[in-house]
Design a protein around this motif. Sequence first.
Motif, PDB file in Angstrom:
ATOM      1  N   ARG A  78     -14.122  10.990   8.425  1.00 12.05           N
ATOM      2  CA  ARG A  78     -13.765   9.591   8.673  1.00 12.05           C
ATOM      3  C   ARG A  78     -12.287   9.353   8.369  1.00 12.05           C
ATOM      4  O   ARG A  78     -11.599   8.646   9.130  1.00 12.05           O
ATOM      5  CB  ARG A  78     -14.633   8.690   7.792  1.00 12.05           C
ATOM      6  CG  ARG A  78     -14.341   7.208   7.950  1.00 12.05           C
ATOM      7  CD  ARG A  78     -15.289   6.369   7.114  1.00 12.05           C
ATOM      8  NE  ARG A  78     -14.925   4.970   7.127  1.00 12.05           N
ATOM      9  CZ  ARG A  78     -15.602   4.009   6.508  1.00 12.05           C
ATOM     10  NH1 ARG A  78     -16.696   4.311   5.842  1.00 12.05           N
ATOM     11  NH2 ARG A  78     -15.191   2.764   6.540  1.00 12.05           N
ATOM     12  N   THR A  79     -11.798   9.936   7.292  1.00 13.82           N
ATOM     13  CA  THR A  79     -10.387   9.781   6.926  1.00 13.82           C
ATOM     14  C   THR A  79      -9.476  10.380   7.987  1.00 13.82           C
ATOM     15  O   THR A  79      -8.453   9.797   8.353  1.00 13.82           O
ATOM     16  CB  THR A  79     -10.108  10.442   5.563  1.00 13.82           C
ATOM     17  OG1 THR A  79     -10.940   9.842   4.566  1.00 13.82           O
ATOM     18  CG2 THR A  79      -8.642  10.277   5.172  1.00 13.82           C
ATOM     19  N   GLU A 120     -13.821  -4.882   6.699  1.00 12.43           N
ATOM     20  CA  GLU A 120     -13.022  -3.730   6.271  1.00 12.43           C
ATOM     21  C   GLU A 120     -13.115  -2.580   7.265  1.00 12.43           C
ATOM     22  O   GLU A 120     -12.116  -1.941   7.594  1.00 12.43           O
ATOM     23  CB  GLU A 120     -13.488  -3.257   4.883  1.00 12.43           C
ATOM     24  CG  GLU A 120     -12.778  -3.915   3.730  1.00 12.43           C
ATOM     25  CD  GLU A 120     -11.286  -3.614   3.734  1.00 12.43           C
ATOM     26  OE1 GLU A 120     -10.910  -2.429   3.677  1.00 12.43           O
ATOM     27  OE2 GLU A 120     -10.506  -4.566   3.815  1.00 12.43           O
ATOM     28  N   VAL A 121     -14.341  -2.287   7.741  1.00 15.89           N
ATOM     29  CA  VAL A 121     -14.540  -1.201   8.698  1.00 15.89           C
ATOM     30  C   VAL A 121     -13.783  -1.482   9.989  1.00 15.89           C
ATOM     31  O   VAL A 121     -13.111  -0.613  10.554  1.00 15.89           O
ATOM     32  CB  VAL A 121     -16.043  -0.997   8.990  1.00 15.89           C
ATOM     33  CG1 VAL A 121     -16.247   0.081  10.049  1.00 15.89           C
ATOM     34  CG2 VAL A 121     -16.782  -0.641   7.707  1.00 15.89           C
ATOM     35  N   ALA A 138      -6.465   2.498  13.007  1.00 10.25           N
ATOM     36  CA  ALA A 138      -6.524   3.898  13.450  1.00 10.25           C
ATOM     37  C   ALA A 138      -6.099   4.021  14.909  1.00 10.25           C
ATOM     38  O   ALA A 138      -5.374   4.950  15.282  1.00 10.25           O
ATOM     39  CB  ALA A 138      -7.947   4.439  13.262  1.00 10.25           C
ATOM     40  N   SER A 162      -7.799  -5.863   1.579  1.00 14.15           N
ATOM     41  CA  SER A 162      -7.605  -5.397   2.947  1.00 14.15           C
ATOM     42  C   SER A 162      -6.122  -5.225   3.213  1.00 14.15           C
ATOM     43  O   SER A 162      -5.282  -5.591   2.400  1.00 14.15           O
ATOM     44  CB  SER A 162      -8.188  -6.382   3.962  1.00 14.15           C
ATOM     45  OG  SER A 162      -7.329  -7.489   4.083  1.00 14.15           O
ATOM     46  N   THR A 163      -5.819  -4.672   4.379  1.00 13.98           N
ATOM     47  CA  THR A 163      -4.425  -4.463   4.759  1.00 13.98           C
ATOM     48  C   THR A 163      -3.698  -5.775   4.963  1.00 13.98           C
ATOM     49  O   THR A 163      -2.476  -5.801   5.033  1.00 13.98           O
ATOM     50  CB  THR A 163      -4.366  -3.621   6.053  1.00 13.98           C
ATOM     51  OG1 THR A 163      -5.218  -2.495   5.894  1.00 13.98           O
ATOM     52  CG2 THR A 163      -2.977  -3.132   6.345  1.00 13.98           C
ATOM     53  N   ARG A 187       0.831  -1.201   0.000  1.00  9.18           N
ATOM     54  CA  ARG A 187       0.000   0.000   0.000  1.00  9.18           C
ATOM     55  C   ARG A 187       0.869   1.257   0.000  1.00  9.18           C
ATOM     56  O   ARG A 187       0.567   2.249  -0.646  1.00  9.18           O
ATOM     57  CB  ARG A 187      -0.902  -0.013   1.232  1.00  9.18           C
ATOM     58  CG  ARG A 187      -2.080  -0.984   1.131  1.00  9.18           C
ATOM     59  CD  ARG A 187      -3.334  -0.220   0.739  1.00  9.18           C
ATOM     60  NE  ARG A 187      -4.447  -1.157   0.562  1.00  9.18           N
ATOM     61  CZ  ARG A 187      -5.532  -1.154   1.324  1.00  9.18           C
ATOM     62  NH1 ARG A 187      -5.615  -0.313   2.343  1.00  9.18           N
ATOM     63  NH2 ARG A 187      -6.517  -1.981   1.086  1.00  9.18           N
ATOM     64  N   GLU A 212     -10.092  -0.976   9.547  1.00  2.00           N
ATOM     65  CA  GLU A 212      -9.737   0.442   9.446  1.00  2.00           C
ATOM     66  C   GLU A 212      -9.610   1.086  10.818  1.00  2.00           C
ATOM     67  O   GLU A 212      -8.670   1.832  11.102  1.00  2.00           O
ATOM     68  CB  GLU A 212     -10.801   1.173   8.606  1.00  2.00           C
ATOM     69  CG  GLU A 212     -10.489   2.638   8.368  1.00  2.00           C
ATOM     70  CD  GLU A 212     -11.531   3.314   7.501  1.00  2.00           C
ATOM     71  OE1 GLU A 212     -11.474   4.538   7.355  1.00  2.00           O
ATOM     72  OE2 GLU A 212     -12.418   2.600   6.964  1.00  2.00           O
ATOM     73  N   TRP A 213     -10.564   0.789  11.729  1.00  2.00           N
ATOM     74  CA  TRP A 213     -10.545   1.429  13.039  1.00  2.00           C
ATOM     75  C   TRP A 213      -9.531   0.798  13.977  1.00  2.00           C
ATOM     76  O   TRP A 213      -8.972   1.474  14.852  1.00  2.00           O
ATOM     77  CB  TRP A 213     -11.944   1.417  13.646  1.00  2.00           C
ATOM     78  CG  TRP A 213     -12.854   2.350  12.916  1.00  2.00           C
ATOM     79  CD1 TRP A 213     -13.874   2.026  12.080  1.00  2.00           C
ATOM     80  CD2 TRP A 213     -12.773   3.781  12.908  1.00  2.00           C
ATOM     81  NE1 TRP A 213     -14.446   3.152  11.544  1.00  2.00           N
ATOM     82  CE2 TRP A 213     -13.791   4.250  12.044  1.00  2.00           C
ATOM     83  CE3 TRP A 213     -11.952   4.714  13.530  1.00  2.00           C
ATOM     84  CZ2 TRP A 213     -14.009   5.598  11.793  1.00  2.00           C
ATOM     85  CZ3 TRP A 213     -12.161   6.062  13.284  1.00  2.00           C
ATOM     86  CH2 TRP A 213     -13.175   6.498  12.426  1.00  2.00           C
ATOM     87  N   SER A 249      -9.436   8.161  11.042  1.00  2.48           N
ATOM     88  CA  SER A 249      -8.773   6.888  10.756  1.00  2.48           C
ATOM     89  C   SER A 249      -7.254   7.036  10.753  1.00  2.48           C
ATOM     90  O   SER A 249      -6.525   6.075  10.985  1.00  2.48           O
ATOM     91  CB  SER A 249      -9.239   6.326   9.404  1.00  2.48           C
ATOM     92  OG  SER A 249      -8.772   7.129   8.339  1.00  2.48           O
ATOM     93  N   LYS A 250      -6.779   8.265  10.501  1.00  2.00           N
ATOM     94  CA  LYS A 250      -5.342   8.516  10.477  1.00  2.00           C
ATOM     95  C   LYS A 250      -4.824   9.132  11.767  1.00  2.00           C
ATOM     96  O   LYS A 250      -3.630   9.073  12.047  1.00  2.00           O
ATOM     97  CB  LYS A 250      -4.986   9.441   9.299  1.00  2.00           C
ATOM     98  CG  LYS A 250      -5.170   8.832   7.923  1.00  2.00           C
ATOM     99  CD  LYS A 250      -4.773   9.797   6.834  1.00  2.00           C
ATOM    100  CE  LYS A 250      -4.954   9.172   5.452  1.00  2.00           C
ATOM    101  NZ  LYS A 250      -4.003   8.068   5.217  1.00  2.00           N
TER     102      LYS A 250
END
Length: 585
Positions: free
Chosen positions: A516-517, A429-430, A437, A336-337, A102, A433-434, A520-521
């Motif tokens: 949201r971005t 996926e959600v 984060a 996904s990651t 990624r 992501e969190w 998440s970061k």
Amino acid sequence: MDMDFLKAKSERSASADSPPAYGETTTRRGSLGHRVLESFQRDPNAHVTTFAPFSEGREYDIEDAATKAASSPLHRSLRGRHLQMIAIGGSIGTGLFVGSGRVLATGGPASLLIAYALIGCMLYCAVHALGEMAVIFPVAGSFAHYSTRFIDPAWGFAMGWNYALQWLAILPLEIVAASITVGYWESHISSAVWVTLFWVVIISINLFGVKGYGEAEFVFSSIKIIAVIAFIILGVILNCAGGPGGSYLGATYWRDPGAFHHGFKGLCDVFVNAGFAFAGTELVGLAAAETANPRKSLPTAVKQVFWRITLFYIVSLTLVGFLIPYTDERLINGTSTADTKASPFVISIKNAGIEVLDSVMNVVIMIAVISVGNSAVYGSSRTLAALAEQRQAPRFLAYIDRKGRPLWAICVASALGLFGFLAATDQQEVAFEWMIAISGLSSIFTWGSICLAHIRFRRAWQLQGYSLNELAFRSQAGLIGSWIGFIFNCLVLVAQFWVGFAPIGYETMSTTTLVRTFFSKYLAAPVVLLFYIAYKVRFKTKILRARDMDLRTGRRELNVQWLIKEERAQQATWPAWKKLYKFFC
């Protein structure tokens, strides 16, 4: 007392104590089941926290916290070889094997190399600073305790919970990742089955105690190191047209499509991914409290970080940039990651047309993922137990059994690992992501705090009349390295705020997507501030003055100055080649 009861008891005792067979002693151990159950009882040498609860408004007693951290009943069962493997390969996982894909797609090969090199240099400074403090103060809680002791109890509280939450989030993340690696072979077995299997394996390893963790990491890290070295050799061969039907590549992909993608913002965007890849290196400091001889084994383990950064990250990722263009759709469209189909290591092998080897690499990635999950239980449980002992977490988490296991802390980590069953839902996926984060920026805060604690420690050491020659191990980067590490960590936080606030392509994003971005970061930052401010307001802690810091409680081997002098006199007679070797190893 009832005479019949006494008679029956006497008969049972006589039976149990009957004359031993030839070669046996008169003392017999109980059954295996009895010994296992007994091992879960509280360690008889463990101290029970008897201080007043928070609600009574008692001020924080930093001396009491230092004493409890120093006298933790954790078993000192780790050996030098365990510590070295934890340092070299303990955190090699999805961040390197999969997440680097990624990063390559986002920033290009030059950004990939620069980001990992800069984070690696900063980490080198931080780990050496940690090693210096951990050799002289090998206490439970390590860097979180150092923040409490040398900066501010409120900041130590925030850093302890920041680190615990990081690993508590990484555990289900890695369990899900392990289940996804199985999908590479297009298995039709439910993800929930694999989640259960990997969860049981990880928890079982940690229930064997610190020695079980050390042995498992020794095996896992050995496999990962062999795999990375093998990939480096293969990568050189493939780049030089040594593969089946291959052609010479050289730096072709650095020219077309190019070395950078998305310019300076693309570089800034990959810093947290690089930090996530290196997370876990600081575990050598946490493990110092359970090491038989930290003065001997910890310096060697800390020096190994140089080789891990140079060989396993920089060299392997340089080859990745040579073998795959950042425009490869498999890098961009990974599901996904943890999708190993998007791993640049796997892709480069498939591009070369080598059969079976991509599946072997996938097995290595699965082992790496389990290894990081194993470290997650270890890191979170030890941190929670240390926080509880220092009156900064619920008291039941301080329970340590006869085998030196922080039992309730392991149970909490194990319970949160069950979030891995989200892999079997459409919210995978959600959830991923969190979890990332929460854990993404945590390492940046941890490493920055280590550098700041070292700066404050050195100041106190000087003001209280101690000499640097009295330190059994000194950071190779020194005080300057800690300042560089601290400042660079702050710059990474600023850069990540910019990328989170105005991400790549933000002009076309909706407000909801932007919010949201950003979180998440940058979610770890408000979490840390919340812990710090709440604790600061509640207990009104103060930033410690250097002259008031406690530099005696928890010091291992106070009277070893003659040993240090003897060792240094012997080192002065070494030939130049040996001095150079020992500097790096």
